[in-house]
Enzyme design. Sequence first.
Site, PDB file in Angstrom:
ATOM      1  N   GLU A   1      17.508 -17.628  -7.774  1.00 42.33           N
ATOM      2  CA  GLU A   1      17.077 -16.285  -8.165  1.00 42.33           C
ATOM      3  C   GLU A   1      16.483 -16.296  -9.584  1.00 42.33           C
ATOM      4  O   GLU A   1      15.480 -15.635  -9.846  1.00 42.33           O
ATOM      5  CB  GLU A   1      18.274 -15.318  -8.065  1.00 42.33           C
ATOM      6  CG  GLU A   1      18.022 -13.892  -8.489  1.00 42.33           C
ATOM      7  CD  GLU A   1      16.906 -13.181  -7.714  1.00 42.33           C
ATOM      8  OE1 GLU A   1      16.419 -13.712  -6.708  1.00 42.33           O
ATOM      9  OE2 GLU A   1      16.501 -12.092  -8.175  1.00 42.33           O
TER      10      GLU A   1
ATOM     11  N   ASN B   1      -1.912   2.319   5.705  1.00 41.25           N
ATOM     12  CA  ASN B   1      -1.025   1.231   5.252  1.00 41.25           C
ATOM     13  C   ASN B   1      -0.635   0.463   6.518  1.00 41.25           C
ATOM     14  O   ASN B   1      -0.136   1.059   7.462  1.00 41.25           O
ATOM     15  CB  ASN B   1       0.188   1.878   4.569  1.00 41.25           C
ATOM     16  CG  ASN B   1       1.351   0.925   4.338  1.00 41.25           C
ATOM     17  OD1 ASN B   1       2.482   1.354   4.245  1.00 41.25           O
ATOM     18  ND2 ASN B   1       1.083  -0.353   4.220  1.00 41.25           N
ATOM     19  N   GLY B   2      -0.903  -0.838   6.534  1.00 43.28           N
ATOM     20  CA  GLY B   2      -0.583  -1.633   7.719  1.00 43.28           C
ATOM     21  C   GLY B   2      -1.733  -2.567   8.037  1.00 43.28           C
ATOM     22  O   GLY B   2      -2.634  -2.765   7.215  1.00 43.28           O
TER      23      GLY B   2
ATOM     24  N   HIS C   1      17.745 -36.610  -6.972  1.00 41.27           N
ATOM     25  CA  HIS C   1      16.992 -36.912  -5.757  1.00 41.27           C
ATOM     26  C   HIS C   1      15.513 -36.550  -5.892  1.00 41.27           C
ATOM     27  O   HIS C   1      14.854 -36.254  -4.904  1.00 41.27           O
ATOM     28  CB  HIS C   1      17.622 -36.198  -4.564  1.00 41.27           C
ATOM     29  CG  HIS C   1      19.052 -36.585  -4.375  1.00 41.27           C
ATOM     30  ND1 HIS C   1      19.417 -37.846  -3.961  1.00 41.27           N
ATOM     31  CD2 HIS C   1      20.199 -35.908  -4.596  1.00 41.27           C
ATOM     32  CE1 HIS C   1      20.745 -37.910  -3.910  1.00 41.27           C
ATOM     33  NE2 HIS C   1      21.243 -36.745  -4.301  1.00 41.27           N
TER      34      HIS C   1
ATOM     35  N   ARG D   1       3.998  -0.401  -4.700  1.00 37.84           N
ATOM     36  CA  ARG D   1       3.688  -0.873  -3.345  1.00 37.84           C
ATOM     37  C   ARG D   1       2.357  -1.619  -3.276  1.00 37.84           C
ATOM     38  O   ARG D   1       1.978  -2.149  -2.239  1.00 37.84           O
ATOM     39  CB  ARG D   1       3.641   0.307  -2.370  1.00 37.84           C
ATOM     40  CG  ARG D   1       4.942   1.056  -2.268  1.00 37.84           C
ATOM     41  CD  ARG D   1       4.805   2.213  -1.305  1.00 37.84           C
ATOM     42  NE  ARG D   1       4.535   1.743   0.023  1.00 37.84           N
ATOM     43  CZ  ARG D   1       5.460   1.411   0.918  1.00 37.84           C
ATOM     44  NH1 ARG D   1       6.733   1.512   0.601  1.00 37.84           N
ATOM     45  NH2 ARG D   1       5.135   0.995   2.106  1.00 37.84           N
TER      46      ARG D   1
ATOM     47  N   TRP E   1      -2.671  -2.780  -1.652  1.00 36.77           N
ATOM     48  CA  TRP E   1      -2.374  -4.208  -1.786  1.00 36.77           C
ATOM     49  C   TRP E   1      -3.250  -4.874  -0.738  1.00 36.77           C
ATOM     50  O   TRP E   1      -3.053  -4.680   0.459  1.00 36.77           O
ATOM     51  CB  TRP E   1      -0.884  -4.478  -1.525  1.00 36.77           C
ATOM     52  CG  TRP E   1      -0.489  -5.885  -1.825  1.00 36.77           C
ATOM     53  CD1 TRP E   1      -0.087  -6.380  -3.034  1.00 36.77           C
ATOM     54  CD2 TRP E   1      -0.432  -6.993  -0.907  1.00 36.77           C
ATOM     55  NE1 TRP E   1       0.201  -7.713  -2.926  1.00 36.77           N
ATOM     56  CE2 TRP E   1      -0.002  -8.120  -1.643  1.00 36.77           C
ATOM     57  CE3 TRP E   1      -0.717  -7.136   0.448  1.00 36.77           C
ATOM     58  CZ2 TRP E   1       0.164  -9.371  -1.053  1.00 36.77           C
ATOM     59  CZ3 TRP E   1      -0.562  -8.383   1.035  1.00 36.77           C
ATOM     60  CH2 TRP E   1      -0.116  -9.482   0.277  1.00 36.77           C
TER      61      TRP E   1
ATOM     62  N   CYS F   1       0.842  -1.192   0.000  1.00 40.38           N
ATOM     63  CA  CYS F   1       0.000   0.000   0.000  1.00 40.38           C
ATOM     64  C   CYS F   1       0.882   1.248   0.000  1.00 40.38           C
ATOM     65  O   CYS F   1       1.896   1.299   0.686  1.00 40.38           O
ATOM     66  CB  CYS F   1      -0.942   0.082   1.199  1.00 40.38           C
ATOM     67  SG  CYS F   1      -2.058  -1.304   1.326  1.00 40.38           S
TER      68      CYS F   1
ATOM     69  N   LYS G   1       6.116  -4.564  -4.140  1.00 43.35           N
ATOM     70  CA  LYS G   1       7.565  -4.485  -4.006  1.00 43.35           C
ATOM     71  C   LYS G   1       8.015  -4.417  -2.550  1.00 43.35           C
ATOM     72  O   LYS G   1       9.039  -4.968  -2.186  1.00 43.35           O
ATOM     73  CB  LYS G   1       8.087  -3.262  -4.754  1.00 43.35           C
ATOM     74  CG  LYS G   1       9.590  -3.175  -4.708  1.00 43.35           C
ATOM     75  CD  LYS G   1      10.148  -2.748  -6.014  1.00 43.35           C
ATOM     76  CE  LYS G   1      11.644  -2.915  -6.067  1.00 43.35           C
ATOM     77  NZ  LYS G   1      12.058  -4.271  -6.414  1.00 43.35           N
TER      78      LYS G   1
ATOM     79  N   GLU H   1       7.784 -15.126 -10.796  1.00 44.88           N
ATOM     80  CA  GLU H   1       7.071 -13.936 -10.329  1.00 44.88           C
ATOM     81  C   GLU H   1       6.572 -13.051 -11.465  1.00 44.88           C
ATOM     82  O   GLU H   1       5.537 -12.420 -11.334  1.00 44.88           O
ATOM     83  CB  GLU H   1       7.864 -13.129  -9.290  1.00 44.88           C
ATOM     84  CG  GLU H   1       9.095 -12.438  -9.759  1.00 44.88           C
ATOM     85  CD  GLU H   1       9.869 -11.760  -8.615  1.00 44.88           C
ATOM     86  OE1 GLU H   1       9.264 -11.394  -7.596  1.00 44.88           O
ATOM     87  OE2 GLU H   1      11.084 -11.595  -8.757  1.00 44.88           O
TER      88      GLU H   1
ATOM     89  N   LYS I   1      12.701 -15.094 -10.488  1.00 40.88           N
ATOM     90  CA  LYS I   1      12.367 -14.090 -11.504  1.00 40.88           C
ATOM     91  C   LYS I   1      11.334 -14.656 -12.473  1.00 40.88           C
ATOM     92  O   LYS I   1      10.364 -14.011 -12.815  1.00 40.88           O
ATOM     93  CB  LYS I   1      13.604 -13.682 -12.331  1.00 40.88           C
ATOM     94  CG  LYS I   1      14.653 -12.827 -11.695  1.00 40.88           C
ATOM     95  CD  LYS I   1      14.224 -11.457 -11.286  1.00 40.88           C
ATOM     96  CE  LYS I   1      13.708 -11.440  -9.954  1.00 40.88           C
ATOM     97  NZ  LYS I   1      14.031 -11.143  -8.761  1.00 40.88           N
TER      98      LYS I   1
HETATM   99  C1  G6P Z   1       9.196  -8.523  -2.145  1.00 35.00           C
HETATM  100  C2  G6P Z   1       9.671  -8.164  -3.515  1.00 35.00           C
HETATM  101  C3  G6P Z   1      10.970  -8.894  -3.822  1.00 35.00           C
HETATM  102  C4  G6P Z   1      11.999  -8.587  -2.749  1.00 35.00           C
HETATM  103  C5  G6P Z   1      11.479  -8.905  -1.353  1.00 35.00           C
HETATM  104  C6  G6P Z   1      12.393  -8.361  -0.268  1.00 35.00           C
HETATM  105  O1  G6P Z   1       8.794  -9.846  -2.131  1.00 35.00           O
HETATM  106  O2  G6P Z   1       8.691  -8.487  -4.499  1.00 35.00           O
HETATM  107  O3  G6P Z   1      11.465  -8.482  -5.086  1.00 35.00           O
HETATM  108  O4  G6P Z   1      13.158  -9.323  -2.997  1.00 35.00           O
HETATM  109  O5  G6P Z   1      10.207  -8.294  -1.148  1.00 35.00           O
HETATM  110  O6  G6P Z   1      12.393  -6.964  -0.349  1.00 35.00           O
HETATM  111  P1  G6P Z   1      13.516  -6.030   0.267  1.00 35.00           P
HETATM  112  O7  G6P Z   1      13.046  -4.641  -0.027  1.00 35.00           O
HETATM  113  O8  G6P Z   1      13.550  -6.322   1.732  1.00 35.00           O
HETATM  114  O9  G6P Z   1      14.793  -6.370  -0.402  1.00 35.00           O
END
Ligand code: G6P
Length: 619
Positions: A490, A101-102, A513, A27, A75, A2, A614, A497, A494
């Site tokens: 990673e 927000n919260g 395994h 956000r 969000w 948010c 994010k 997501e 990517k």
């Molecule tokens: C969210 C984002 C990710 C990020 C993670 C940690 O899930 O979508 O891309 O890696 O948060 O965020 P930070 O700001 O703590 O690196």
Amino acid sequence: MCGIIGYVGKADATPILIDGLRRLEYRGYDSSGLAVMNGSRTVEMRKCRGRLANLQKLVGESPVAGNCGVSHTRWATHGEPTDENAHPHLDRSGKLALVHNGVIENYQKLRQGLEKEGHAFLSQTDSEVLAHLIGKCYDEQAEGTPEMRLVHAVREALGHVAGTYGIVAMHADAPGFLVGARLGSPLVVGLGKGENFLASDVGAIIAHTSDAIYLRDRDLVYLTDADFKIETVEGGSSKFEVSRVDFTPEQAERGDYPHFMLKEIFEQPETVANAFRGRLSDDEASAKLGGLNLTPRELRDVERIVLVGCGTASHAAMVGEYLIESLARIPTEVETASEFRYRNPPLDKNTLIFVLSQSGETIDTLAALREGQRKGHRVLGIVNSVGSTIARESDGGSYLHCGPEIGVAATKSFTSQVTLLTLLALLLGRMRHLSMAEGQEILREIRALPEKIERILTQSEGIRRIALKYLDAPGMLFLGRQFNYPTALEGALKMKEISYIFASGHAAAELKHGIIALVSETLPSVFVAPRDSVFEKNVSNLEEVRARKGPVIAVTTEGEGEAELKSIVDDLIAIPSTHECLSPILSVIPLQLLSYHFAVARGCDVDKPRNLAKSVTVE
Ligand code: G6P
């Protein structure tokens, strides 16, 4: 999660709020809304589900004008993304508007109490309950100006709340007056000339001012266009300082790139350079990380390191574990922040904790930091957002300096985090067993990274063509060993997501395994196999996939690696050679580009993938 922005000034609030929301959309983007006061002692509100474009359309059809307003991009936590659940929320009188927000954890109980008093709710949200509660407290205040009644009402209502909040409230009786408060969710005051702002992030206000005050937990602020006052929620005095925002509005714009994600991938030659600039010491063949606030003796006494983060940051931390253990021989562990905070792991006094976070606001990472400090440990931060809560609360650390990262899928922050962890490992290593010669070689290779990344980026079109070949794939496997096992994780993150196909990353040897049961003619495997000490082992695993007719895309080192793999893989992406410990910084880039092109070709919204946000500021 948010984003909120409030404005008070002389300009028309609506375009300022909408532009702010656009910059905060990363956000959350389930719904958005705004409320504006026009001096006629009424609050006008527009809100709707879906992306910000829907709100813009709504405001276009039914304009609202005024010089003071609050707005929100959501969000969803409590209640589906519907028009009713969108913020702002009004109180019973319809005169008070609140954005939040919260999470208000005791909202059910508060709601039941208010319902008994005749309050009727239009939404399922915890936030509307808070709006009603503040409104009730306001209505019950017998004395004072409307402005001070609103301040007291916010204060009183927050006294009944359990949970987290970043809020902005305004009341029709108090035109040109905003009240904000925070606990657990970020809130920044922007100081303009004849206008002031409140926002979740400086990115929302950078087009108007670069003077910002990062509020602390339990701060309460009230402001007009000309003045502001910061106290604690309880009414005590609070310390604050005005900071200068360190990036420009242009840096937070997409420019000519079709997506922020692509822009951020292409920024990596520069952002990696920013991470090491001024931090290399040729004389000592080591690194300088002054912000750690640790004496050489304290650094020498470190016996164990714990690296904590979420998502991409935790993958960078895993590379850090390999780096620190191999260069400095200090036992290192990676903990997912959400587990660390509740797990109560035994830590002794010579354990150093690092929290990694791009945003500096991830709630679990912040809680892990506080948990570590509560137990008397020094907790250092590796953070991108200057002035963020984690940056402020940690006992020292290093900034990534990679500029605003707006695409929801983290890219440049990963390579910057790994670069910083390399410097940390080098620094700790050179105080222990690492030779001058090896230190010098690593420094040389660090300096060469930007140019090598440039060379990888020139292959973007070729990588796009590879992505197009696999568009119908039901999923994708990512496999790597040693330093590139986290890279495989990673790469898979990517892919899933932003393209919504199932992807999973594994240590290549784990294939046998269980994972190999998935291998078929339709499921591609991406092997991250640079020409390093485990190259042959990777090749054996790759052959096992080939033997079962699984398509293979390999990321390997140009020259030797290329020559050896060319004839046995379906597609090959070559990266320049580097020191083995630095290879994730190069090998992750083709994976970022692969998922980017794959997702774009499948028509996905790569900058705002569904269900994600994010900055995750709720548990
Ligand atoms: C969210 C984002 C990710 C990020 C993670 C940690 O899930 O979508 O891309 O890696 O948060 O965020 P930070 O700001 O703590 O690196």
